[in-house]
Design a protein around this motif. Structure first.
Motif, PDB file in Angstrom:
ATOM      1  N   SER A  22      51.756  40.498  48.299  1.00  0.00           N
ATOM      2  CA  SER A  22      51.774  39.607  47.138  1.00  0.00           C
ATOM      3  C   SER A  22      50.389  39.018  46.886  1.00  0.00           C
ATOM      4  N   GLU A  23      49.705  38.618  47.951  1.00  0.00           N
ATOM      5  CA  GLU A  23      48.346  38.099  47.779  1.00  0.00           C
ATOM      6  C   GLU A  23      47.393  39.197  47.319  1.00  0.00           C
ATOM      7  N   ALA A  24      47.549  40.407  47.882  1.00  0.00           N
ATOM      8  CA  ALA A  24      46.676  41.517  47.497  1.00  0.00           C
ATOM      9  C   ALA A  24      46.813  41.840  46.013  1.00  0.00           C
ATOM     10  N   VAL A  25      48.036  41.800  45.496  1.00  0.00           N
ATOM     11  CA  VAL A  25      48.262  42.070  44.071  1.00  0.00           C
ATOM     12  C   VAL A  25      47.770  40.895  43.226  1.00  0.00           C
ATOM     13  N   ALA A  26      48.036  39.664  43.682  1.00  0.00           N
ATOM     14  CA  ALA A  26      47.643  38.485  42.907  1.00  0.00           C
ATOM     15  C   ALA A  26      46.127  38.374  42.778  1.00  0.00           C
ATOM     16  N   THR A  27      45.386  38.802  43.807  1.00  0.00           N
ATOM     17  CA  THR A  27      43.923  38.710  43.766  1.00  0.00           C
ATOM     18  C   THR A  27      43.270  39.934  43.138  1.00  0.00           C
ATOM     19  N   GLY A  28      44.082  40.917  42.765  1.00  0.00           N
ATOM     20  CA  GLY A  28      43.529  42.103  42.118  1.00  0.00           C
ATOM     21  C   GLY A  28      43.029  43.166  43.071  1.00  0.00           C
ATOM     22  N   ARG A  29      43.236  43.001  44.348  1.00  0.00           N
ATOM     23  CA  ARG A  29      42.813  44.017  45.306  1.00  0.00           C
ATOM     24  C   ARG A  29      43.689  45.267  45.210  1.00  0.00           C
ATOM     25  N   ILE A  30      44.935  45.089  44.834  1.00  0.00           N
ATOM     26  CA  ILE A  30      45.871  46.194  44.643  1.00  0.00           C
ATOM     27  C   ILE A  30      46.406  46.127  43.220  1.00  0.00           C
ATOM     28  N   ASP A  31      46.385  47.267  42.536  1.00  0.00           N
ATOM     29  CA  ASP A  31      46.908  47.351  41.167  1.00  0.00           C
ATOM     30  C   ASP A  31      48.370  47.762  41.224  1.00  0.00           C
TER      31      ASP A  31
END
Length: 551
Positions: free
Chosen positions: A443-452
């Motif tokens: 969730s953090e990875a997606v929220a920070t844009g690291r994962i699309d």
């Protein structure tokens, strides 16, 4: 029914009023139960025994069961309010070694091993992704995961990486009954992620203002707080009460305060804290240590082994006794060690040494020591105790004591039986610990844009599709690797299993990684093929020339 005390009860009352009253009350209960059973039988019109549990396991009249009086209780009475005492005793046994340590250590090594590794499994069909796009997204997620999980920054205490936390969490759950993982956010300069995990020992979750014991209390809203776990009227867990330090800490004199933590975030619905435990009964709020059912047996077994060991040590040290017909005021026996080797100054204690021979004062005689200790039943008794303890733990005896003396079939049967238990524990641990942490990090990875991940926060079904993941741990190991590899080949050929599944079961590795590495190795071998062939031809020519010279 005779309600007057019997002579034996009156006599017992003179020596111990409590025991006399207990004996009197027990007799009255038994006689009332017999009369009640007889009355019920007459009312039903049965002169003989009725075929029911009342005539067997629930009988109040059978001589073998009449003294079996059990106070019935719910999970809170039988488990939750006993957890503090069980934790202390289980830890003491674990720290003393032996079977109480071997069980949790063996299970932790097999369930977690060097770490349970994630393999992202995105539901590409639901998300409308091609196989190439799905594989690319899975590889990207795995790269980002390693960036976070392989670093100690994922630990709130900055001590272990994620796989170290796995081992500690699982072992602590077995030792203490349950363990808690508190989510937090803590920035660092080594990774782009702020998500952290703080493991909390079971003792820190307790009722406010308690002394560390297991207690329960009512709340103003009609719920209950059971040993630090707060539930509402319907029994749903809503909060955990966390002490600022362990109430049992002996060297920490800081102020003891409690902080209530909501079980789930009010805005996101994500868990704020995880409780990892094994459930035995409905409505159970706290876990019990792995060895709880065997605590008494293991303690008695340990005492027996220590007594046998002490007996052997004393037998090895004592060689002579000194006897006397007269009392000359001397002890007759002195310490068998030098003054600088003594470990105590107590004059009432005698220090022995192996093969000691004492100087005899006048008038003393010598008698040799022969302790007459029988060892004929020792091994049989010990093996029986170990078998009972191992079966209660759910671990085969051979695995628990690391001693394999049977043939291939029996050894493999024991390992297969044990690994069914391992898979059950690993599945529970993945559900309670690994997967929730993976989803929180993603969730953090997606929220920070690291994962699309389009639609991740818009639809729970889409989020579930992105969070798909399988967890791979250590495999069972092999008694006869060749037989098992041949069996795997047959299973794959008959479409019973897949190469990916077999690779995971064989050594816990990822088939895709294996295939990529094998392609690289095959290409390198092909490049080296010409040089290797030239080397072989040259060696053959040298050998032929050497043979000609010898002729």
């Amino acid at each position: 029914m005779n309600e007057r005390p019997k002579f034996s009860e009156r006599a017992l009352y003179l020596f111990s009023p409590k025991r006399g009253n207990d004996a009197y009350n027990k007799r009255l209960r038994e006689e009332r139960a017999k009369e009640q059973g007889a009355a019920e039988s007459r009312e039903r019109g049965h002169s003989g025994p009725r075929m029911s549990y009342a005539s067997h396991g629930a009988s109040q009249t059978l001589n073998s069961l009449v003294g079996w009086i059990v106070d019935a209780g719910n999970a809170e009475d039988d488990i939750d309010l006993q957890s503090s005492t069980l934790r202390q005793r289980a830890r003491d046994l674990y720290e003393g070694g032996g079977l109480a340590r071997s069980g949790p250590e063996t299970l932790t090594t097999s369930v977690v091993g060097w770490g349970i590794q994630p393999k992202p499994k995105i539901d590409g069909t639901f998300l409308g992704m091609t196989d190439e796009a799905r594989e690319e997204a899975e590889q990207a997620i795995l790269r980002e995961w390693k960036l976070w999980a392989d670093n100690t920054m994922c630990d709130a205490q900055r001590q272990q990486n994620f796989y170290g936390l796995q081992q500690l969490a699982f072992l602590s759950m077995l030792m203490s009954g349950d363990v808690f993982a508190l989510f937090g956010m803590k920035p660092n300069k080594r990774t782009p992620y702020q998500t952290t995990i703080r493991l909390l020992e079971a003792d820190r979750i307790c009722n406010p203002n308690s002394s560390g014991g297991s207690e329960s209390a009512e709340t103003e809203s009609g719920g209950r707080i059971i040993d630090g776990v707060e539930i509402d009227k319907e029994g749903a867990v809503i909060k955990y009460h966390i002490a600022s330090r362990s109430p049992n800490a002996g060297n920490d004199s800081s102020e003891l305060t409690w902080t209530p933590i909501d079980a789930y975030g009010k805005d996101t619905g994500y868990p704020n804290i995880l409780q990892v435990m094994t459930y035995e009964r409905p409505e159970q709020r706290r876990g019990i240590p792995f060895v709880s059912a065997e605590i008494e047996l293991i303690k008695q077994f340990t005492r027996y082994m220590n007594a046998e060991l002490a007996g052997k040590v004393v037998s090895a040290m004592l060689t002579l006794f000194i006897t006397s017909k007269e009392d000359d005021g001397k002890a007759g026996m002195e310490d068998a060690v030098n003054e600088d080797e003594k470990v105590t100054d107590d004059e009432l204690k005698l220090e022995l040494a192996p093969g000691a021979i004492y100087d005899l004062p006048p008038g003393k005689d010598v008698t040799t020591v022969d302790p007459k200790r029988s060892d004929t039943q020792f091994e049989s008794f010990v093996n029986t105790c170990i078998t009972v303890i191992a079966s209660s733990m759910g671990i085969p005896k051979e695995v628990l004591i690391k001693k394999y003396e049977s043939n291939y079939t029996a050894a493999r049967a024991a390992l297969l039986d044990f690994w069914r238990t391992v898979r059950v524990y690993r599945t529970r641990f993945n559900t309670a610990f690994n997967q929730p942490i993976y989803e929180q990090w993603l969730s953090e990875a997606v929220a920070t844009g690291r994962i699309d991940a389009p639609g991740f926060f818009d639809d729970p079904a889409v989020r579930l599709a992105w969070c798909g993941c399988s967890w791979m741990g250590a495999s069972m190991g092999h008694v006869d690797p060749l037989k098992e590899v041949n069996a795997a080949e047959v299973r794959i050929r008959n479409n019973i299993t897949t190469e990916e599944q077999e690779a995971m079961e064989y050594n816990g590795n990822d088939r895709s990684a294996i295939v990529r590495q094998r392609k690289k190795e095959i290409a390198e071998r092909a490049e080296m093929g010409g040089a290797a062939q030239e080397s072989d031809d040259g060696q053959q020519a040298d050998d032929e020339e050497k043979e000609e010279d010898e002729e």
